[in-house]
Structures are given as C-alpha cells and as structure tokens.
Design a protein around this motif. Structure first.
Motif, short mmCIF file in Angstrom:
data_model
loop_
_atom_site.label_atom_id
_atom_site.label_comp_id
_atom_site.label_asym_id
_atom_site.label_seq_id
_atom_site.Cartn_x
_atom_site.Cartn_y
_atom_site.Cartn_z
N THR A 1 0.83 -1.20 0.00
CA THR A 1 0.00 0.00 0.00
C THR A 1 0.86 1.25 0.00
N TYR A 2 0.33 2.32 -0.58
CA TYR A 2 0.93 3.64 -0.60
C TYR A 2 -0.14 4.66 -0.25
N PRO A 3 0.22 5.91 0.04
CA PRO A 3 -0.81 6.87 0.46
C PRO A 3 -1.98 6.99 -0.50
N MET B 1 -4.49 2.79 -0.96
CA MET B 1 -4.84 2.13 0.30
C MET B 1 -6.25 1.56 0.32
N HIS C 1 4.07 -0.80 3.44
CA HIS C 1 2.83 -1.10 4.17
C HIS C 1 2.45 0.13 4.99
N MET C 2 1.31 0.72 4.68
CA MET C 2 0.86 1.94 5.35
C MET C 2 0.09 1.60 6.62
N LYS C 3 -0.11 2.63 7.45
CA LYS C 3 -0.96 2.58 8.65
C LYS C 3 -0.66 1.35 9.52
N THR C 4 0.59 1.21 9.88
CA THR C 4 1.04 0.05 10.66
C THR C 4 1.11 0.38 12.15
N ALA D 1 4.51 3.86 8.41
CA ALA D 1 4.63 2.97 7.25
C ALA D 1 5.96 2.25 7.36
N VAL E 1 5.55 9.13 3.27
CA VAL E 1 5.73 8.38 2.02
C VAL E 1 5.02 9.15 0.90
N TYR F 1 -0.76 13.92 -1.97
CA TYR F 1 0.13 12.78 -1.72
C TYR F 1 1.60 13.13 -1.94
#
Length: 326
Positions: free
Chosen positions: A187-189, A192, A219-222, A255, A289, A306
């Motif tokens: 995933t990217y901004p 997602m 990996h976003m929002k981790t 991320a 990111v 973004y």
C-alpha cells in the motif's frame, strides 16, 4: 547473554567508553558511537540486530511514474542526502541531566559502577542538500530494555519535495519472515483502498516482481511490525531457533518496508537478475511516504495531497523491543 548489571534490575548500567556510550541491562546491550554518529550495536539475548548504524533515509528507488513525471530530476539531491549525512551534534542525558559525551581520557573519571533509571542520547544529522536541513533522532532507554525513538525532520521551504522520510535499519542476516498489524498487501498513500486491516505474516523477504526493480512492499498505517531471523554473523553461534525484534508505533501509525535491498541497490538494477544475492534485511520505518500516482500511463504527477512538502516538519516516534515469539 548475562546481564552486566547484577545490582538492580530496575536500573541501567552506563559505561562511558573511549568513543562509545554503553547502556546495559537484563538481556540487552546497546552501544552508541560518537565517531559514527549513531547507534552502533543493538544486542538482545545475545543476538545482534545492527549491521550498519541506523540513519535517516530520504530516498526510495524511483518508480516508473516517478521517472515518467520527471520527479527524480526535480528531487535528485535527496539521493545524495541518503548516501552521505553528517552528525553535527550529540546530546546525552542521564536521569534527565544533560552530560557532555565523554571520550578518552576524560571518561576515566567514571567507574564500572555507574547506574541510572533512564538515559537518552540525541543525534542531530545535517543533510548535504543545498541548502541543508537537520534531523534529530533521540533514543530513550528504559531499564526494561525498551527503546523509544523520537524522530524530527526540520522543514526547509527552499528544498524540493521528498520521496520518503524515515529511519533505515540494516540487519546482519536475512529475515525468515515478518509479521505486522496494519493494511494487507502493498500500500501507498494513494493506494490504500484495497488494504484490509488485520494481522499478517509474510514469509521470507519478497520483492515485488515489477518489470524494472523499484520501490516496493511498503505497508501503510502500521501499528507494529515484528522481524524474525534464525541466523547471525557470529560463527560461534550455532543456534538456529527463531528470534525477533518488534517495532511499535507511538501516538500515530507508521509505514514500513522490509526487503533484502537498500533503495540504492534497487535503483542500480534495470532487471531483477542484476540485483545482488539477498544477504541482509533492510527495514525502513517511515514517517512520510510519497504517493505513486499512475493516472495516465506513468506520466502525470502524483496528486497534490500525496506529495511530501520538504518545507514542513515531520515528527514521529516508535518503540524498539524484543518480539514475543508465537
């Protein structure tokens, strides 16, 4: 490895070396180098987690859309900043009191019986961009072995947009797997919507098979990520049992990417067979990111929301601890 501090498990043992600061406790041994300008060793239960000193990272291997939109031509100075950076200042605090980092022979005033409830060391890095800016990385150590890392990028409005910003950890050997709580898939901004929140375990260190090697596996929002290894660079260590390191978010999610290559190694390869044999683990913990775009066949710029404005400060924190094996 046995604890050096045999007196009080609620205290850190502080060792003032000739060019390093040692922070030790039950099952952990950390070294911070004044010469290198960063954390030099992170040993938990006898296992070393650092192959290189963690440093700020500003570059991601360019994507097809980055190249098509001319982004690296506008922001290429961040690639040099990713390669070369200077530590311009070190601030050491023991039990909240600021102390001058001691080198030999001044450090001889201290014994091997120096203890503290907490310790922190902050490295200020100065970029080689024109103009330059700075990044502060603070390590706060607790007697439990937990390290809180606070990162602050100082914005400069005259610098070009950033591709990415974070801290890069290079580990001595390949990870066998990693596990995280966040969004599924890559995933990217601006990519997602298809990600599903959950806990996922990834075997090995996969690299997405794009036609041309490029940035991947973000990996976003981790909330947290655990990296597992079963080998070390210690030839006397024949233990093949899995061991792990955990990075947890503080205040806000981060991320990350966990692959066997640095951004520069990906950047230098035009085909996958040109990549070197995977030998290390490159874990990037990211506070910002850039999106990937891809609106009109890899030529249009990324949508404005973004982008990463280099003129704005970026602050985030995370925690380093031992992973509890499942």
């Amino acid at each position: 490895m046995d604890c050096i501090n045999h007196k009080d498990p609620n205290k850190l043992q502080i060792v003032y070396g000739d060019t390093v600061l040692g922070v030790h406790g039950n099952g952990f041994h950390y070294l911070f180098s004044y010469q290198v300008g960063g954390m030099e060793s992170l040993v938990i239960d006898g296992k070393e987690w650092l192959y290189r000193s963690p440093k700020p990272t500003f570059w991601r291997a360019t994507t097809c859309n980055d190249k098509g939109s001319g982004f690296p031509l506008r922001s290429g100075m961040w690639l040099s900043a990713d390669y070369f950076i200077r530590c311009s200042k070190i601030v050491l605090k023991i039990d909240g009191e600021e102390k001058k980092p001691q080198i030999g022979p001044e450090n001889n005033q201290y014994s091997t019986e120096e203890f503290a409830s907490n310790a922190s060391i902050t490295f200020t890095y100065e970029t080689i961009t024109v103009p330059s800016t700075t990044v502060d990385v603070e390590y706060e150590m607790l007697p439990t072995g937990v390290i809180n890392v606070n990162v602050h990028y100082h914005g400069n409005t005259t610098l070009p947009e950033l591709p990415v910003f974070g801290i890069r950890f290079i580990m001595p050997t390949k990870a066998t797997s990693y596990r995280y709580e966040g969004l599924s898939g890559e995933t990217y901004p601006d990519r997602m919507d298809g990600g599903v929140e959950g806990i996922y375990e990834i075997e090995g260190l996969p690299v997405t098979k794009y036609l041309v090697p490029q940035d991947c596996n973000v990996h976003m929002k981790t909330k947290w990520v655990e990296v597992y290894r079963n080998t070390t660079k210690n030839n006397t260590d024949h233990d093949s049992e899995k061991f792990g390191l955990k990075i947890s978010s503080i205040h806000k999610k981060f991320a990350f990417s966990c692959i066997p290559y640095t951004a520069q190694e990906l950047e230098n390869a035009t085909h996958h067979e040109e990549l070197p044999l995977p030998r290390r683990t490159v874990l990037s913990i990211l506070g910002a990111v850039r999106g990937v775009g891809g609106i009109n066949s890899w030529g249009a710029d990324v949508e404005p929301e973004y982008h990463i404005n280099a003129g704005e400060d970026i602050c985030y924190s995370f925690q380093i601890s031992k992973a509890k094996l499942m």
